[in-house]
Design a protein around this motif. Structure first.
Motif, PDB file in Angstrom:
ATOM      1  N   MET A 235      14.356   7.689   5.474  1.00 32.91           N
ATOM      2  CA  MET A 235      13.630   7.946   5.825  1.00 32.91           C
ATOM      3  C   MET A 235      12.364   7.361   5.432  1.00 32.91           C
ATOM      4  O   MET A 235      11.906   6.238   6.797  1.00 32.91           O
ATOM      5  N   VAL A 236      11.775   6.839   4.521  1.00 29.88           N
ATOM      6  CA  VAL A 236      10.154   6.575   4.435  1.00 29.88           C
ATOM      7  C   VAL A 236      10.679   4.753   4.054  1.00 29.88           C
ATOM      8  O   VAL A 236      10.317   3.957   4.376  1.00 29.88           O
ATOM      9  N   THR A 237      11.683   4.325   3.631  1.00 31.60           N
ATOM     10  CA  THR A 237      12.398   2.826   4.057  1.00 31.60           C
ATOM     11  C   THR A 237      12.288   2.400   5.740  1.00 31.60           C
ATOM     12  O   THR A 237      12.278   1.802   6.108  1.00 31.60           O
ATOM     13  N   SER A 238      13.390   3.224   5.943  1.00 37.30           N
ATOM     14  CA  SER A 238      13.595   3.052   7.483  1.00 37.30           C
ATOM     15  C   SER A 238      11.909   2.468   8.634  1.00 37.30           C
ATOM     16  O   SER A 238      11.347   2.560   9.400  1.00 37.30           O
ATOM     17  N   VAL A 239      10.960   4.079   8.035  1.00 35.38           N
ATOM     18  CA  VAL A 239       9.804   4.145   9.452  1.00 35.38           C
ATOM     19  C   VAL A 239       9.177   2.438   8.373  1.00 35.38           C
ATOM     20  O   VAL A 239       8.465   2.378   9.283  1.00 35.38           O
ATOM     21  N   ARG A 240       8.873   2.396   6.986  1.00 34.54           N
ATOM     22  CA  ARG A 240       7.451   1.413   6.289  1.00 34.54           C
ATOM     23  C   ARG A 240       8.120  -0.024   7.485  1.00 34.54           C
ATOM     24  O   ARG A 240       7.541  -1.257   8.012  1.00 34.54           O
ATOM     25  N   GLU A 241       9.811  -0.036   7.970  1.00 32.92           N
ATOM     26  CA  GLU A 241      10.484  -1.464   7.922  1.00 32.92           C
ATOM     27  C   GLU A 241      10.395  -0.854   9.658  1.00 32.92           C
ATOM     28  O   GLU A 241       9.357  -2.328  10.153  1.00 32.92           O
ATOM     29  N   ALA A 242       9.732   0.148  10.114  1.00 32.72           N
ATOM     30  CA  ALA A 242       9.493   0.227  12.003  1.00 32.72           C
ATOM     31  C   ALA A 242       8.798  -0.099  11.921  1.00 32.72           C
ATOM     32  O   ALA A 242       7.927  -0.866  13.276  1.00 32.72           O
ATOM     33  N   LEU A 243       7.475   0.259  11.396  1.00 27.14           N
ATOM     34  CA  LEU A 243       6.374  -0.028  11.379  1.00 27.14           C
ATOM     35  C   LEU A 243       5.840  -1.327  11.760  1.00 27.14           C
ATOM     36  O   LEU A 243       5.016  -2.139  12.074  1.00 27.14           O
ATOM     37  N   THR A 244       6.351  -2.532  10.884  1.00 25.26           N
ATOM     38  CA  THR A 244       6.165  -3.934  10.221  1.00 25.26           C
ATOM     39  C   THR A 244       6.288  -4.804  11.583  1.00 25.26           C
ATOM     40  O   THR A 244       6.145  -5.100  11.993  1.00 25.26           O
ATOM     41  N   ARG A 245       7.643  -3.998  11.692  1.00 24.02           N
ATOM     42  CA  ARG A 245       7.670  -4.778  13.388  1.00 24.02           C
ATOM     43  C   ARG A 245       7.139  -4.635  14.209  1.00 24.02           C
ATOM     44  O   ARG A 245       7.036  -4.807  15.473  1.00 24.02           O
ATOM     45  N   TRP A 246       6.396  -3.723  14.508  1.00 22.24           N
ATOM     46  CA  TRP A 246       5.605  -3.067  15.728  1.00 22.24           C
ATOM     47  C   TRP A 246       4.238  -3.216  15.481  1.00 22.24           C
ATOM     48  O   TRP A 246       3.900  -3.514  16.447  1.00 22.24           O
ATOM     49  N   GLY A 247       4.178  -3.802  14.285  1.00 16.78           N
ATOM     50  CA  GLY A 247       3.181  -4.791  14.103  1.00 16.78           C
ATOM     51  C   GLY A 247       2.125  -4.057  13.472  1.00 16.78           C
ATOM     52  O   GLY A 247       1.030  -5.055  13.332  1.00 16.78           O
ATOM     53  N   ALA A 248       2.576  -3.072  12.442  1.00 19.16           N
ATOM     54  CA  ALA A 248       1.901  -2.160  11.842  1.00 19.16           C
ATOM     55  C   ALA A 248       1.031  -3.451  10.961  1.00 19.16           C
ATOM     56  O   ALA A 248       2.469  -3.974  10.237  1.00 19.16           O
ATOM     57  N   ASP A 249       0.029  -3.227   9.753  1.00 17.16           N
ATOM     58  CA  ASP A 249      -0.589  -3.978   8.258  1.00 17.16           C
ATOM     59  C   ASP A 249       0.881  -2.965   7.777  1.00 17.16           C
ATOM     60  O   ASP A 249       0.352  -2.000   6.965  1.00 17.16           O
ATOM     61  N   PRO A 250       1.066  -3.703   6.831  1.00 16.62           N
ATOM     62  CA  PRO A 250       1.770  -3.306   5.464  1.00 16.62           C
ATOM     63  C   PRO A 250       1.094  -3.336   4.229  1.00 16.62           C
ATOM     64  O   PRO A 250       0.716  -1.513   4.480  1.00 16.62           O
ATOM     65  N   ALA A 251      -0.423  -3.708   4.368  1.00 14.72           N
ATOM     66  CA  ALA A 251      -1.998  -2.617   3.616  1.00 14.72           C
ATOM     67  C   ALA A 251      -2.122  -1.757   3.755  1.00 14.72           C
ATOM     68  O   ALA A 251      -3.256  -1.416   3.497  1.00 14.72           O
ATOM     69  N   ARG A 252      -2.053  -1.137   5.483  1.00 18.46           N
ATOM     70  CA  ARG A 252      -2.343   0.098   5.800  1.00 18.46           C
ATOM     71  C   ARG A 252      -1.215   1.148   5.751  1.00 18.46           C
ATOM     72  O   ARG A 252      -1.813   2.374   6.251  1.00 18.46           O
ATOM     73  N   THR A 253      -0.173   0.592   5.328  1.00 11.42           N
ATOM     74  CA  THR A 253       0.499   1.941   5.705  1.00 11.42           C
ATOM     75  C   THR A 253       0.895   2.360   3.657  1.00 11.42           C
ATOM     76  O   THR A 253       1.511   1.168   2.753  1.00 11.42           O
ATOM     77  N   ARG A 254       0.943   3.368   3.163  1.00  2.00           N
ATOM     78  CA  ARG A 254       1.227   4.136   2.307  1.00  2.00           C
ATOM     79  C   ARG A 254       1.653   4.938   2.034  1.00  2.00           C
ATOM     80  O   ARG A 254       2.237   5.848   3.253  1.00  2.00           O
ATOM     81  N   PHE A 255       2.635   4.796   0.699  1.00  2.00           N
ATOM     82  CA  PHE A 255       4.072   6.256   1.070  1.00  2.00           C
ATOM     83  C   PHE A 255       4.001   6.584  -0.315  1.00  2.00           C
ATOM     84  O   PHE A 255       3.724   6.126  -1.566  1.00  2.00           O
ATOM     85  N   GLU A 256       5.342   7.473  -0.336  1.00  2.00           N
ATOM     86  CA  GLU A 256       5.567   8.476  -2.112  1.00  2.00           C
ATOM     87  C   GLU A 256       6.742   8.354  -1.431  1.00  2.00           C
ATOM     88  O   GLU A 256       6.822   9.781  -0.209  1.00  2.00           O
ATOM     89  N   LEU A 257       7.275   8.412  -1.968  1.00  2.45           N
ATOM     90  CA  LEU A 257       8.821   9.635  -2.301  1.00  2.45           C
ATOM     91  C   LEU A 257       9.496  10.295  -3.242  1.00  2.45           C
ATOM     92  O   LEU A 257       8.415  10.281  -4.318  1.00  2.45           O
ATOM     93  N   PHE A 258       9.786  11.288  -2.527  1.00  7.58           N
ATOM     94  CA  PHE A 258      10.956  12.348  -3.939  1.00  7.58           C
ATOM     95  C   PHE A 258      11.500  12.377  -4.339  1.00  7.58           C
ATOM     96  O   PHE A 258      12.107  13.219  -4.841  1.00  7.58           O
ATOM     97  N   SER A 259      12.304  11.110  -4.036  1.00  4.30           N
ATOM     98  CA  SER A 259      13.968  10.986  -4.024  1.00  4.30           C
ATOM     99  C   SER A 259      14.843   9.841  -3.861  1.00  4.30           C
ATOM    100  O   SER A 259      14.523   9.264  -2.529  1.00  4.30           O
ATOM    101  N   LEU A 260      14.947   8.884  -4.190  1.00  2.21           N
ATOM    102  CA  LEU A 260      16.424   8.310  -4.221  1.00  2.21           C
ATOM    103  C   LEU A 260      17.564   8.731  -3.795  1.00  2.21           C
ATOM    104  O   LEU A 260      17.593   9.758  -4.119  1.00  2.21           O
ATOM    105  N   ALA A 261      18.315   7.437  -2.188  1.00  2.00           N
ATOM    106  CA  ALA A 261      19.190   7.216  -2.167  1.00  2.00           C
ATOM    107  C   ALA A 261      20.174   7.966  -3.198  1.00  2.00           C
ATOM    108  O   ALA A 261      21.422   8.495  -2.980  1.00  2.00           O
ATOM    109  N   THR A 262      20.060   6.813  -4.244  1.00  2.00           N
ATOM    110  CA  THR A 262      20.949   7.021  -5.731  1.00  2.00           C
ATOM    111  C   THR A 262      20.114   6.871  -6.711  1.00  2.00           C
ATOM    112  O   THR A 262      18.989   6.121  -6.959  1.00  2.00           O
TER     113      THR A 262
END
Length: 367
Positions: A235-262
């Motif tokens: 979820m976090v990976t796909s949303v980050r990619e979508a936000l970048t394509r949408w035009g959001a500034d990556p510097a204004r995107t913060r995230f935290e993961l609670f699990s990895l795919a592998t």
């Protein structure tokens, strides 16, 4: 349960070690999740003062083996100083099953003080757009409540994905927060295994559905808009990619993961080739020296032999519990998801992902 080590304070004021805390209350939230409220004595109020978004590490011994898990501090919006954790069971076994089926009021847990850099941007009047999945709501609820309480000019929008209406965590507290800030807090619930009347509220929060959800909450790529993501890797990976394509500034995107795919492998084992690679570590005003051995994959492996209380939890570069600054020598930091470019430039690393490159390396956990 193991004996609690003596608590110490570093020269910078960071409290280290473990504190045995009594479980004051347990509250079932769903069939597989529970809220644990811990009794915090007055003498520990300073040690456990926290910023919204931070987490603590819980240590527990099961079947003779020590396990550590990190949980976001998620106090009820009405009691922001309360030390409450939400534990969700994702599968059989482990601490989560114990917490959701056995643990009860009066039991005790070993808990380390708050840690982590996930938190709100300091921008009065901002629009905070939060995207959560499952138990990723726990830090975001705390952050949303703090923003609405402390900044009367801000807005908060929440996009929250859950399997079904019954599996929404803390639904009553989210509803109360909406009632208290009806003009400034807008939550949208996206259900992945139930069909809702609005098509965009059924399914996953992905690259296809996200733009419509952002329009629904009045988010804009520019201006004082900040994005906060918490959930599993996909979820976090796909949303980050979508936000970048949408035009959001990556510097204004913060995230935290609670699990990895592998499971993310640690850096390769050290190739010593006759070299003696020493690590000097400072923690809580104490110093210890470790020597890398052939079987060690990271600096943490070596340090735990001489300094068993070296802070750590996930060993996957997710939680940041083992954050330290390299004050001498060089290390290679493997893949990690906590430190930003500024921290890396300033010399910070994660001991669970760091591989020394120099013969003499010094790490300071107190800076």
């Amino acid at each position: 349960m193991t004996t609690t080590e003596q608590d110490t304070a570093s020269p910078t004021g960071r409290t280290t070690g473990w504190h045995r805390l009594r479980v004051a209350r347990t509250r079932p939230l769903t069939d597989d999740a529970v809220a644990l409220t811990l009794d915090l004595p007055d003498r520990l109020a300073g040690a456990f003062a926290h910023r919204p978004g931070q987490h603590v590490t819980v240590r527990h011994v099961m079947d003779g083996s020590e396990i550590r898990r990190s949980y976001s501090i998620c106090p009820p919006p009405s009691e922001p100083r309360e030390l409450r954790l939400v534990v969700k069971r994702l599968g059989p076994g482990g601490f989560a099953e114990y917490a959701t089926t056995v643990l009860t009021a009066g039991d005790t847990l070993d808990v380390a003080p708050p840690n982590g850099g996930f938190g709100l941007a300091e921008h009065p009047g901002a629009h905070h757009v939060m995207v959560a999945a499952g138990s990723g709501i726990t830090p975001l609820l705390n952050m949303a409540a703090a923003a609405l309480r402390d900044d009367p000019r801000c807005r908060v929008s929440l996009l929250y994905a859950s399997r079904s209406a019954r599996s929404v965590l803390l639904a009553d507290e989210l509803a109360d927060l909406k009632d208290a800030h009806v003009d400034r807090f807008l939550p949208l619930y996206v259900l992945t295994r139930e069909t809702r009347e609005a098509e965009m509220l059924s399914g996953h929060i992905d690259t296809t559905r996200l733009p419509g959800l952002l329009r629904a909450v009045g988010a804009e790529p520019g201006g004082p808009t900040y994005f906060y993501l918490c959930g599993p890797w996909g979820m976090v990976t796909s949303v980050r990619e979508a936000l970048t394509r949408w035009g959001a500034d990556p510097a204004r995107t913060r995230f935290e993961l609670f699990s990895l795919a592998t499971q993310d492998p640690s850096p390769p084992a050290a190739e010593l080739q006759g070299r003696t690679m020493r690590i000097t570590a400072s923690l809580g005003g104490r110093t210890a020296v470790a020597v890398m051995e052939e079987q060690d994959r990271t600096a943490l492996d070596a340090l735990l032999r001489v300094m068993p209380d070296t802070p750590h939890s996930c060993r996957e570069g997710l939680c940041g519990s083992c954050r330290a600054r390299v004050t001498h020598g060089t290390v290679t930091t493997g893949r990690q998801y906590v430190l930003g470019p500024g921290e890396l430039t300033a010399g910070y690393t994660l001991a669970c992902r760091a591989r020394p490159e120099s013969d003499e390396t010094r790490l300071d956990f107190d800076l």
